[in-house]
Enzyme design. Structure first.
Site, PDB file in Angstrom:
ATOM      1  N   ASP A 211       3.916  13.282  29.531  1.00 35.04           N
ATOM      2  CA  ASP A 211       4.779  14.011  28.612  1.00 35.04           C
ATOM      3  C   ASP A 211       6.183  13.414  28.683  1.00 35.04           C
ATOM      4  O   ASP A 211       6.583  12.844  29.700  1.00 35.04           O
ATOM      5  CB  ASP A 211       4.850  15.486  28.994  1.00 35.04           C
ATOM      6  CG  ASP A 211       3.475  16.128  29.089  1.00 35.04           C
ATOM      7  OD1 ASP A 211       2.764  16.127  28.084  1.00 35.04           O
ATOM      8  OD2 ASP A 211       3.124  16.616  30.182  1.00 35.04           O
ATOM      9  N   ASP A 250       0.249  12.676  25.007  1.00 33.19           N
ATOM     10  CA  ASP A 250      -0.039  14.005  25.552  1.00 33.19           C
ATOM     11  C   ASP A 250       0.974  14.963  24.932  1.00 33.19           C
ATOM     12  O   ASP A 250       1.080  15.042  23.712  1.00 33.19           O
ATOM     13  CB  ASP A 250       0.010  13.968  27.075  1.00 33.19           C
ATOM     14  CG  ASP A 250      -0.611  15.215  27.710  1.00 33.19           C
ATOM     15  OD1 ASP A 250      -1.177  16.052  26.984  1.00 33.19           O
ATOM     16  OD2 ASP A 250      -0.526  15.356  28.940  1.00 33.19           O
ATOM     17  N   ASP A 254       6.379  20.125  28.753  1.00 30.86           N
ATOM     18  CA  ASP A 254       5.534  21.094  29.446  1.00 30.86           C
ATOM     19  C   ASP A 254       6.371  21.850  30.469  1.00 30.86           C
ATOM     20  O   ASP A 254       7.200  21.255  31.184  1.00 30.86           O
ATOM     21  CB  ASP A 254       4.374  20.407  30.180  1.00 30.86           C
ATOM     22  CG  ASP A 254       3.211  20.078  29.262  1.00 30.86           C
ATOM     23  OD1 ASP A 254       3.301  20.376  28.056  1.00 30.86           O
ATOM     24  OD2 ASP A 254       2.221  19.513  29.745  1.00 30.86           O
ATOM     25  N   ARG A 307       0.682  24.151  19.492  1.00 34.41           N
ATOM     26  CA  ARG A 307       1.432  24.386  20.727  1.00 34.41           C
ATOM     27  C   ARG A 307       2.939  24.315  20.490  1.00 34.41           C
ATOM     28  O   ARG A 307       3.617  23.415  20.963  1.00 34.41           O
ATOM     29  CB  ARG A 307       1.032  23.396  21.821  1.00 34.41           C
ATOM     30  CG  ARG A 307      -0.418  23.489  22.236  1.00 34.41           C
ATOM     31  CD  ARG A 307      -0.720  22.558  23.398  1.00 34.41           C
ATOM     32  NE  ARG A 307      -2.137  22.577  23.731  1.00 34.41           N
ATOM     33  CZ  ARG A 307      -2.697  21.817  24.681  1.00 34.41           C
ATOM     34  NH1 ARG A 307      -1.949  20.979  25.379  1.00 34.41           N
ATOM     35  NH2 ARG A 307      -3.995  21.889  24.914  1.00 34.41           N
TER      36      ARG A 307
END
Length: 430
Positions: A211, A250, A254, A307
């Site tokens: 990420d 990805d 996060d 997301r």
């Protein structure tokens, strides 16, 4: 006039001096879009709780660095452990300038990998294993070691000027407290060695890592006025193998594994699939329950597939964000997951023709959600009611069970598209 410390000069002078301490060279610095000593304002989201977030604002002159390469950034982050620091980024730092071949383990051959694990040869019932998979994993480990930069406590990283950013790097904010990251354009790392998993779904899938930024087990983190993007490598530019997209991305951000007290404000998240995850496992209750308190406000989510965020466990306050939904491929914006307590209020959604407001919410697990005063294409819409009417088999319960009180301003959602177009993203904090 602002002053700066050049990492390259500090390192070179230390070598000349023959000692372990870095010797400081000071030169004048150009103006930055953000003041490097800015701190998170009081009551500005969860990161303002329990003492607030100041990053490296207390750094002395010897711990203010200006970096122009990925290696210099990693040197500045590692220098003098325990000292507060400010790191100013000039220009674009490229973590993968040498190309993917620089990370390849001896004997790794992608054509051989494709031949060995072709579903017509390997099948779809067993995860891949063997020599080429081992070499792929070894190559991936080399890339991971090269592109991850670990951010210590009491640190501010700030871009200088509108072209400041990182390409292909992954900022790891792991197990620390009090970090600020501002005014950077972060181009998603491109995984050179995705793994083929024939058992993923009905047809198998390519799975990638890395990420742009990971907040892992850390507290008091302020992520402000950054632009997260796939840059020159959007998914549509990636090839397909075995009939599936060779996915080399990805997430963009996060927040996981017991991270807590995070404010994400005035950023742009653009042109990405799985973008922002808060809590990465339904089985992580031991570390995540009672934590993962995150505020998302005044961010733009443009052409994001899903997301934005997906939430597990955390008390997440998402308000005054603008969601510009893509015409094709859209899945959802808010993912309601394990024991989540999401409050989504005063957001604006721009939906194309053919995309229903009922898709904005996605139920993954039974958890209550508060969704109020949200506007879709300029009109107020009850997102829960629309979702439940269209998807009664996935009905959501209303009422997250808590009321956010850490907000400095709440703008009229109808004004957000224009406001955020001019104010959100890297280089726009002033």
């Amino acid at each position: 006039m602002t002053r700066r410390t050049s990492v390259a000069a500090r390192r070179s002078l230390a070598l000349l001096a023959g000692c372990t301490a870095l010797v400081v060279a000071v030169t004048s610095a150009p103006a930055s879009a953000a003041d490097a000593r800015d701190v998170l304002p009081p009551r500005d989201g969860w990161a303002s709780a329990d003492g607030g977030t100041t990053g490296g604002a207390g750094a002395d002159r010897a711990h203010v660095y200006t970096v122009g390469t990925w290696q210099d950034l990693r040197v500045a982050l590692a220098d003098d452990p325990g000292a507060p620091r400010i790191i100013k980024v000039e220009g674009t730092l490229n973590a993968t300038a040498a190309g993917c071949s620089a990370f390849e383990a001896d004997g790794y051959d992608f054509d051989r990998y494709l031949a060995d694990y072709d579903p017509a040869v390997w099948g779809r019932d067993t995860p891949v294993s063997g020599a080429q998979e081992d070499l792929r994993a070894a190559s991936a480990a080399r890339q991971g070691a090269a592109i991850k930069a670990y951010v210590p406590a009491d640190t501010t990283i700030v871009g200088v000027g509108r072209d400041a950013g990182i390409v292909g790097g992954s900022l790891q904010i792991q197990g620390v407290d009090n970090v600020v990251v501002r005014d950077l354009t972060l181009e998603s790392p491109l995984d050179c060695f995705p793994q083929w998993d024939p058992t993923d779904g009905d047809r198998g899938a390519w799975n990638s890592e890395y990420d742009s930024m990971v907040v892992h087990g850390s507290t008091h983190v302020w992520v402000d006025h950054n632009t997260f993007t796939d840059g020159e490598h959007p998914d549509r530019s990636l090839p397909s193998y075995y009939g599936e997209l060779y996915q080399q991305h990805d997430g963009e951000l996060d927040v996981v594994r017991g991270a807590d007290l995070v404010t994400v404000s005035w950023n742009v998240f653009a042109d990405h699939d799985k973008t922002l995850m808060i809590g990465n496992s339904d089985s992580a209750g031991d570390t995540d329950r009672g934590k993962l308190r995150v505020t998302l406000h005044h961010n733009v989510f443009r052409n994001i597939v899903e997301r934005a965020p997906r939430v597990r466990f955390g008390q997440v306050d998402a308000y005054n964000n603008h969601y510009i939904v893509p015409a094709g491929g859209y899945q959802y914006s808010f993912g309601i997951g394990q024991e989540s307590q999401l409050v989504a209020q005063n957001n604006a959604f721009t939906l194309p023709a053919g995309v229903s407001a009922g898709r904005i919410l996605k139920k993954w697990k039974e958890a209550p959600v508060t969704a109020a005063a949200n506007y879709v294409n300029g009109k107020r819409v009850d997102l829960i009611a629309v979702h439940n009417a269209e998807m009664p088999e996935e009905a959501l319960a209303s009422g997250a069970g808590w009321t956010p009180n850490l907000r400095t301003r709440v703008d009229n959602p109808r004004k957000l598209p224009a406001l955020l177009a001019h104010r959100a993203g890297a280089g726009k904090s002033r």
